[in-house]
Design a protein around this motif. Structure first.
Motif, mmCIF file in Angstrom:
data_model
loop_
_atom_site.group_PDB
_atom_site.id
_atom_site.type_symbol
_atom_site.label_atom_id
_atom_site.label_comp_id
_atom_site.label_asym_id
_atom_site.label_seq_id
_atom_site.Cartn_x
_atom_site.Cartn_y
_atom_site.Cartn_z
ATOM 1 N N LEU A 196 0.823 -1.211 0.000
ATOM 2 C CA LEU A 196 0.000 0.000 0.000
ATOM 3 C C LEU A 196 0.860 1.265 0.000
ATOM 4 O O LEU A 196 0.578 2.206 -0.746
ATOM 5 C CB LEU A 196 -0.920 0.002 1.226
ATOM 6 C CG LEU A 196 -2.031 -1.045 1.261
ATOM 7 C CD1 LEU A 196 -2.797 -0.950 2.577
ATOM 8 C CD2 LEU A 196 -2.977 -0.899 0.081
ATOM 9 N N ASP A 199 2.370 1.871 -3.370
ATOM 10 C CA ASP A 199 1.417 1.730 -4.481
ATOM 11 C C ASP A 199 1.913 0.722 -5.514
ATOM 12 O O ASP A 199 1.972 1.002 -6.719
ATOM 13 C CB ASP A 199 1.186 3.093 -5.152
ATOM 14 C CG ASP A 199 -0.029 3.074 -6.074
ATOM 15 O OD1 ASP A 199 -0.865 2.150 -5.952
ATOM 16 O OD2 ASP A 199 -0.133 3.969 -6.930
ATOM 17 N N THR A 202 -0.091 -0.279 -8.769
ATOM 18 C CA THR A 202 0.072 0.497 -10.004
ATOM 19 C C THR A 202 1.278 0.011 -10.796
ATOM 20 O O THR A 202 1.224 -0.092 -12.034
ATOM 21 C CB THR A 202 0.240 1.998 -9.667
ATOM 22 O OG1 THR A 202 -0.946 2.458 -9.021
ATOM 23 C CG2 THR A 202 0.467 2.806 -10.941
#
Length: 228
Positions: A196, A199, A202
């Motif tokens: 998290l 990220d 992505t």
């Protein structure tokens, strides 16, 4: 309408599968009689699997196992997917390489990768979680096999870069993705806070897009006589 917007925002990378599938079908006459003849089916299965996985993840009522209240995501569909995706490429590359030693290495490594899924089932519930240790091993085996493919080419005095060879572009795409994806998956399942914080989802999506972009280039410019 909101569901569609949510889908596009969360799963924009899925469009890479759709575009690649269309190009794979258009280019199919160039490789319909090769060891990649089932590649469009694999891409279509990937697309449908991701769409199904999306609805299972974000719409709890959409589930194969509605009686299992503690199962938020039916991970079994991804585990089944692995058992189709990886053997397809293992077998295709086993046929593509010519050196008998390399064939033996591919065979043994492939068996090891598939056995890891069976072994993982004794320690992980495949309906509750992705068998991420086995998935990582299978990815590394596929990476090893792709390297063997290029090594096999080199030993036969063939050029590394073969722009009209579909296998070249598929191999580049697989190499890019599986060089990093196993580490991302392991972090995602074992160190979710890091997943998290940085990220990494992505980054994973970008890798997917890059892999399928490579596939698309291959489908677009490949020539039948250059396959192999």
């Amino acid at each position: 309408m909101q569901e569609i917007i949510d889908f596009v925002q969360r799963s924009y990378f899925v469009f890479a599968y759709g575009i690649t599938l269309v190009l794979s079908i258009i280019a199919y006459p160039k490789y319909f009689d090769t060891h990649f003849k089932y590649l469009p089916a694999i891409i279509a299965y990937t697309l449908l699997n991701e769409i199904l996985g999306y609805f299972i993840r974000y719409y709890p009522d959409f589930s194969f196992f509605p009686n299992l209240q503690d199962t938020r995501v039916n991970e079994i569909i991804y585990n089944i997917y692995d058992l189709i995706f990886f053997p397809f490429f293992f077998y295709a590359y086993w046929n593509l390489v010519k050196d008998k030693k390399h064939k033996k290495w591919i065979r043994n490594a492939s068996i090891l990768a598939m056995l890891s899924y069976l072994i993982s089932c004794f320690f992980q519930n495949p309906t509750h979680t992705t068998l991420y240790y086995a998935n990582a091993l299978a990815s590394w085996v596929l990476l090893f096999i792709v390297i063997l493919y290029f090594k096999d080419k080199r030993e036969r005095a063939l050029p590394f870069t073969q722009p009209y060879n579909l296998v070249f572009w598929v191999s580049i795409g697989l190499f890019i993705f599986h060089l990093f994806a196993p580490f991302l998956f392991l972090i995602g399942y074992m160190e979710y806070q890091i997943w998290l914080a940085y990220d990494l989802r992505t980054i994973l999506h970008i890798l997917i897009i890059l892999m399928y972009l490579s596939f698309c280039i291959g489908f677009f410019i490949c020539r039948k006589k250059a396959f192999g």
